[in-house]
Scaffold this motif. Structure first.
Motif, mmCIF file in Angstrom:
data_model
loop_
_atom_site.group_PDB
_atom_site.id
_atom_site.type_symbol
_atom_site.label_atom_id
_atom_site.label_comp_id
_atom_site.label_asym_id
_atom_site.label_seq_id
_atom_site.Cartn_x
_atom_site.Cartn_y
_atom_site.Cartn_z
ATOM 1 N N VAL A 572 -46.691 7.090 34.501
ATOM 2 C CA VAL A 572 -46.534 5.653 34.222
ATOM 3 C C VAL A 572 -47.092 5.365 32.838
ATOM 4 N N ASP A 573 -46.296 4.714 32.000
ATOM 5 C CA ASP A 573 -46.709 4.463 30.606
ATOM 6 C C ASP A 573 -47.607 3.242 30.447
ATOM 7 N N ALA A 574 -47.290 2.172 31.174
ATOM 8 C CA ALA A 574 -48.031 0.922 30.977
ATOM 9 C C ALA A 574 -47.807 0.026 32.186
ATOM 10 N N ASN A 575 -48.552 -1.087 32.201
ATOM 11 C CA ASN A 575 -48.555 -1.957 33.372
ATOM 12 C C ASN A 575 -48.162 -3.389 33.036
ATOM 13 N N LEU A 576 -47.551 -4.026 34.034
ATOM 14 C CA LEU A 576 -47.293 -5.466 33.985
ATOM 15 C C LEU A 576 -48.206 -6.125 35.012
ATOM 16 N N TYR A 577 -48.816 -7.228 34.651
ATOM 17 C CA TYR A 577 -49.685 -7.935 35.599
ATOM 18 C C TYR A 577 -49.883 -9.366 35.099
ATOM 19 N N ALA A 578 -50.343 -10.219 35.976
ATOM 20 C CA ALA A 578 -50.579 -11.609 35.591
ATOM 21 C C ALA A 578 -51.619 -11.652 34.482
ATOM 22 N N GLY A 579 -51.261 -12.281 33.372
ATOM 23 C CA GLY A 579 -52.168 -12.353 32.234
ATOM 24 C C GLY A 579 -51.946 -11.288 31.188
ATOM 25 N N CYS A 580 -51.005 -10.357 31.430
ATOM 26 C CA CYS A 580 -50.709 -9.362 30.402
ATOM 27 C C CYS A 580 -49.963 -10.025 29.248
ATOM 28 N N ASP A 581 -49.905 -9.342 28.124
ATOM 29 C CA ASP A 581 -49.205 -9.861 26.946
ATOM 30 C C ASP A 581 -47.696 -9.727 27.176
ATOM 31 N N ALA A 582 -47.105 -10.771 27.742
ATOM 32 C CA ALA A 582 -45.686 -10.708 28.096
ATOM 33 C C ALA A 582 -44.814 -10.541 26.860
ATOM 34 N N LEU A 583 -45.163 -11.223 25.775
ATOM 35 C CA LEU A 583 -44.376 -11.063 24.548
ATOM 36 C C LEU A 583 -44.463 -9.632 24.033
ATOM 37 N N GLY A 584 -45.663 -9.034 24.120
ATOM 38 C CA GLY A 584 -45.815 -7.655 23.698
ATOM 39 C C GLY A 584 -44.977 -6.714 24.549
ATOM 40 N N VAL A 585 -44.948 -6.952 25.855
ATOM 41 C CA VAL A 585 -44.130 -6.143 26.754
ATOM 42 C C VAL A 585 -42.657 -6.241 26.370
ATOM 43 N N LEU A 586 -42.205 -7.454 26.114
ATOM 44 C CA LEU A 586 -40.793 -7.667 25.792
ATOM 45 C C LEU A 586 -40.422 -7.025 24.458
ATOM 46 N N ARG A 587 -41.282 -7.187 23.470
ATOM 47 C CA ARG A 587 -40.975 -6.599 22.164
ATOM 48 C C ARG A 587 -40.941 -5.075 22.242
ATOM 49 N N THR A 588 -41.884 -4.509 22.995
ATOM 50 C CA THR A 588 -41.881 -3.058 23.189
ATOM 51 C C THR A 588 -40.614 -2.607 23.905
ATOM 52 N N THR A 589 -40.184 -3.394 24.889
ATOM 53 C CA THR A 589 -38.989 -3.032 25.649
ATOM 54 C C THR A 589 -37.748 -3.077 24.765
#
Length: 597
Positions: A572-589
């Protein structure tokens, strides 16, 4: 045997509610949640982006003192001893039919962002002695004012008895940007139009730069004091100078902060008047124009803006604004259409006529929370105002703006707010939360160049909306595979969370069904055509299946494997959870999917 119904209990029969009892119960709940603290007040409190502390509970001990009566100093409870406000609609094109439709259906005041040459056409069927007019002409304010004066003179000359129509409203001069025009128009108003004000102290640009409520208030006081210095220095008396100002504030969907902000603004300005030796409603009572926030408006799912502006309008009216402008729900898209203008004005009509909000003066008055929040905002704003005065080095607000001192403070606040938005601590319905990828975009006519240039500022949804635009621009919508492990009851919560997050950036999601076999999940991933996957299940099922499923997904070509939750597992590379940097997740994706930003 029939048991008689229990008699209703009166409030006196219940045990008294005390802060100590609340603290005892709150500590119990926190301990069950794994939080050990000696002060639930500190644990549950939070601080606004510009430093105002919001407590979880308030009682009589929080009351700051007597706020006075409506219509009496310090005007916390309102500048007038009666309810109601002007319904002020904004127009950016000279459309006499649209203006007339507004005036015939509830609008009582016009805010005209028009070129001077367009005013005669826009006002050709408007009775200037019945409707207040506020101008917003920018660098052409003097020309626009002269055009309005000429219209008043023509209308008055043709009426029995001659003379000039008695104008009310505001000419929209900016004493910081153009002191000469402000002085000339203020003198003209004092001499010829006692019901008209010349200067607007517009605090909305500070709000739209990302500033907090206390910062908006402090900037408005500093700008107001600068305007007083300009007018008094040009020969107006202090009373005349006070009477030439109208203040404009942003009203947001945070109803309590908006209510408290408007109440605090009046208190602050009454203090300035007191120091200047001015008293009485005509001088010391701040004249307020509240406008629903531009920063909170969204271009995506714009229908939700109707709900935001309804809350903001309610707060503005409840907070005692003298005039309120509700921005049409499609304001982010261009010029509003007739339907959007109708909804905007009917929002106010409903609150005034149907809901009866205007029947009660200062309905929030006496609330432990609102009174304390009013006091804390005023205190924080006054401190900020004093900082501006000191930073100005004798030049006040003008020097503080020129040096970048104010801009630096607002930028720092916006950085903190933007981080909260990115982590979805400040959710934006229809954008960062509950997005609708199937929505059909609305199109509107573009704004005039002058109006568009004046609308620059931050929008809370701007980063998420930029990613939505990027996703929409692709030939095939980007997508992520949700590897749902186990039965529906086990994976639904986290699958819904992950889908909501990815869709906030315009990324579609596909699911693999309620299975645990890594081979089946990998086959579904390969068939779905995605490159990125996210594991979704319960902690218990993760313990037994996460690593095997992650390995199978890698073998099927996954370039990135996320996990919805906070567990760490091989593969598993990384995690999604309440309070995570959603914009960072999206940009990485987007990067993982090969979509260039």
């Amino acid at each position: 045997m029939t048991v008689p119904p229990e008699e209703p209990r009166s409030a006196a029969e219940f045990p008294p509610v005390t802060r100590d009892r609340w603290r005892e119960l709150a500590l119990g709940v926190l301990r069950k949640s794994g939080v050990e603290t000696g002060s639930p007040e500190e644990e549950l409190a939070f601080t606004t982006y510009d430093g105002v502390k919001i407590a979880p509970i308030y009682d009589a001990s929080d009351l700051p003192g007597d706020p006075g009566l409506p219509g009496a100093a310090p005007y916390v409870r309102g500048s007038r001893p009666e309810g109601g406000w002007e319904v002020r609609q904004r127009h950016e094109v000279p459309d006499p039919e649209a203006i007339l439709a507004d005036l015939e259906n509830g609008v009582t005041s016009l805010w005209l962002a028009l070129a001077p040459e367009d005013l005669p056409r826009a006002l050709e069927r408007v009775y200037l002695d019945l409707i207040s007019v506020t101008l917003d002409a920018g660098k052409r304010t003097r020309e626009a004012a002269e055009a309005l004066f000429a219209l008043a003179g023509e209308r008055g000359a043709s009426a029995p008895g001659g003379g000039s129509v008695a104008l009310t409203g505001n000419l929209g001069a900016d004493a910081l940007a153009d002191a000469r025009t402000a002085i000339e128009l203020a003198r003209r108003c004092v001499r010829d139009h006692p019901g008209l004000r010349a200067v607007v102290v517009d605090a909305t640009p500070y709000h739209e730069s990302g500033g907090g409520d206390a910062e908006e208030l402090g900037c408005s006081v500093a700008a107001g004091v600068a305007a007083l210095r300009t007018l008094v220095g040009a020969g107006l008396t202090m009373e005349q100078a006070f009477g030439q100002l109208e203040f404009r504030y942003a009203a947001t969907a945070d109803q309590f902060l908006t209510i408290a902000k408007l109440r605090a603004a009046r208190r602050l300005w009454a203090r300035v008047a007191e120091v200047c030796g001015v008293s009485g409603v005509s001088g010391a009572a701040q004249r307020q124009h509240a406008v629903t926030s531009s920063a909170m408006m969204t271009a995506r799912d714009p229908w939700v803006n109707m709900l935001r502006t309804t809350l903001a309008c309610f707060a503005a009216g409840t907070g005692g604004a003298d005039a309120v402008t509700v921005q049409p729900f499609d304001a982010r898209l261009g010029l509003p259409d007739a339907f959007a203008r109708r909804i905007a004005r009917n929002t106010q009509s409903l609150l005034v006529e149907e809901a009866g909000v205007a029947r009660v003066i200062d309905p929030a008055g006496g609330s432990f929370y609102v009174e304390r929040l009013t006091e804390d905002l005023a205190s924080r704003a006054w401190t900020w105002f004093q900082e501006i005065e000191r930073a100005g080095g004798g030049g006040g607000m003008a020097d503080a703006l020129a040096s970048g001192f104010v801009a630096g403070r607002l930028a720092a606040t916006w950085e903190r707010r933007a981080a909260g938005i990115a982590r979805r601590r400040d959710p934006i319905t229809g954008v960062s939360e509950f997005p609708d990828l199937a929505e059909k975009p609305l199109s509107r006519r573009p704004r005039p160049a002058e109006a568009a240039a004046g609308s620059a500022g931050v929008h809370y949804a701007q980063e998420f909306e930029a990613l939505r635009d990027l996703a929409d621009a692709q030939k095939t919508r980007p997508k992520v595979f949700l590897a749902t492990i186990g039965p529906v009851a086990a994976h639904t919560a986290r699958a819904s969370f992950a889908a909501n997050l990815f869709q906030a950036g315009g990324i579609a999601t596909v699911t693999g069904g309620a299975v645990t076999d890594p081979g089946e999940i990998a086959a579904a991933f390969a068939a779905g055509g995605a490159k990125v996957a996210c594991l979704c299940s319960s902690d218990r099922l993760y313990a037994g299946h996460a690593e095997a499923v992650a390995a199978a997904l890698r073998g099927a070509g996954a370039v990135k494997v996320w996990l919805a939750g906070k567990g760490e597992f091989e593969g598993v590379d990384a995690n999604l959870y309440a309070g995570c940097d959603a914009l960072g997740v999206l940009r990485t994706t987007f990067e993982d999917l090969g979509v260039a930003r």
